[in-house]
Each structure stands twice: as structure tokens, then as C-alpha cells.
Design a protein around this motif. Sequence first.
Motif, short mmCIF file in Angstrom:
data_model
loop_
_atom_site.label_atom_id
_atom_site.label_comp_id
_atom_site.label_asym_id
_atom_site.label_seq_id
_atom_site.Cartn_x
_atom_site.Cartn_y
_atom_site.Cartn_z
N TYR A 193 -21.92 54.16 55.90
CA TYR A 193 -23.36 54.03 55.70
C TYR A 193 -23.75 52.59 56.00
N ALA A 194 -24.81 52.43 56.80
CA ALA A 194 -25.21 51.10 57.23
C ALA A 194 -26.63 50.80 56.77
N GLY A 195 -26.95 49.51 56.73
CA GLY A 195 -28.29 49.07 56.39
C GLY A 195 -28.56 47.70 56.96
N CYS A 196 -29.82 47.34 57.01
CA CYS A 196 -30.23 46.03 57.49
C CYS A 196 -31.27 45.47 56.53
N ASN A 197 -31.52 44.16 56.65
CA ASN A 197 -32.55 43.58 55.80
C ASN A 197 -33.93 43.96 56.34
N VAL A 198 -34.86 44.13 55.40
CA VAL A 198 -36.23 44.50 55.73
C VAL A 198 -37.14 43.56 54.94
N GLU A 199 -37.73 42.60 55.63
CA GLU A 199 -38.59 41.63 54.96
C GLU A 199 -39.99 42.19 54.75
N ASN A 200 -40.76 41.48 53.91
CA ASN A 200 -42.11 41.91 53.60
C ASN A 200 -42.96 40.66 53.39
N ALA A 201 -44.20 40.71 53.83
CA ALA A 201 -45.10 39.56 53.67
C ALA A 201 -45.30 39.23 52.19
N ALA A 202 -45.17 40.21 51.32
CA ALA A 202 -45.30 39.99 49.88
C ALA A 202 -43.93 39.66 49.30
N PHE A 203 -43.40 38.49 49.72
CA PHE A 203 -42.09 38.04 49.24
C PHE A 203 -42.10 38.03 47.72
N PRO A 204 -41.14 38.52 47.03
CA PRO A 204 -39.80 38.94 47.45
C PRO A 204 -39.63 40.45 47.55
N GLN A 205 -40.63 41.14 48.04
CA GLN A 205 -40.59 42.60 48.08
C GLN A 205 -39.73 43.19 49.19
N GLY A 206 -39.06 42.37 49.97
CA GLY A 206 -38.17 42.86 51.00
C GLY A 206 -36.90 43.43 50.42
N GLN A 207 -36.02 43.84 51.29
CA GLN A 207 -34.76 44.43 50.86
C GLN A 207 -33.62 43.87 51.69
N CYS A 208 -32.53 43.53 51.01
CA CYS A 208 -31.34 43.01 51.69
C CYS A 208 -30.59 44.13 52.40
N ALA A 209 -29.77 43.76 53.36
CA ALA A 209 -28.97 44.73 54.11
C ALA A 209 -28.03 45.51 53.21
N GLU A 210 -27.42 44.82 52.24
CA GLU A 210 -26.48 45.48 51.33
C GLU A 210 -27.20 46.55 50.51
N ALA A 211 -28.38 46.22 50.01
CA ALA A 211 -29.16 47.18 49.22
C ALA A 211 -29.58 48.36 50.08
N SER A 212 -29.94 48.10 51.33
CA SER A 212 -30.31 49.20 52.24
C SER A 212 -29.13 50.13 52.48
N ALA A 213 -27.95 49.56 52.68
CA ALA A 213 -26.75 50.38 52.91
C ALA A 213 -26.40 51.20 51.67
N ILE A 214 -26.52 50.59 50.49
CA ILE A 214 -26.23 51.31 49.25
C ILE A 214 -27.24 52.44 49.07
#
Length: 133
Positions: A37-58
Motif C-alpha cells: 500500500y502506497a501513499g504520498c503527502n497531500v498539502e493544504n492551504a489551511a496548514f496543518p490540514q495536509g497529510q503526510c505520505a506515511e499517513a496516506s499509506a496507512i
Amino acid sequence: MLQQLKDAALKAQKNAYAPYSKFRVGAAIIADDKHIYAGCNVENAAFPQGQCAEASAIGTMITQGGSRINEILVVSPNEDYCYPCGGCRQKIAEFADAATPVYLLTSTGECTQTTVAELLPHNYTLPDEQHRG
């Protein structure tokens, strides 16, 4: 399997949404069901509402039916190792054992290995669980 993890993380990294930091990260997990299972980071203009790659993969692992991390790899966009942030260390520990391998890969192909316990020696656990770290 390590090469398959690298390939999956590098593919995910290409899809990272990082318009603010330009710091594109990919991660890949081999789960207890033997799937990757893979994931990538997803940033958001409303920092810190983005998501890290590890969290995406999990999240992908859990969504698709996996329940435990057997190995995880994080790929950096530069020549430095990209260690998981504190929040991701705890997220990884939630679904892994203390001895679970954590691989870190640089943009130049250098790879190092550590463990969940080395990254987060005193992780939080449910009250009825034994301490993993």
C-alpha cells in the motif's frame, strides 16, 4: 520485496500534492496480507490540514483491508533521509511492532534501515496492550 516497496513509494511520490513546500514524499507499506500500500503527502492551504505520505499509506492499507505493517519505506525528495514526523511515528507504531523495519530512501538511492522502537521508543498504546516500544 524491498525493491517493490521502493518502486511503489517512488510512484506515489510522483503524485504528491506539494505546491507550498515543494517537498514531495512517498511511502509504501508491506502489510500483514502481503499487499503493498502506497501513499504520498497531500498539502493544504489551511496548514496543518495536509497529510503526510506515511499517513496516506496507512489509510490506504486500512481502507483496503490490511491491518498490520510488516515493513514501511519512506522516500525523500532530496539527498537527506526523510524521517517520519512525530505524528507519523505514532501512527506507524499503532499498526506495527517495535521491531518492524522502517526503511528510508534518498533521492540518490541511499537507503538506511531503522525500527519502529528506534524511531519512537515510548509510543502510546491502549491501556490493555503491552508496551511495544
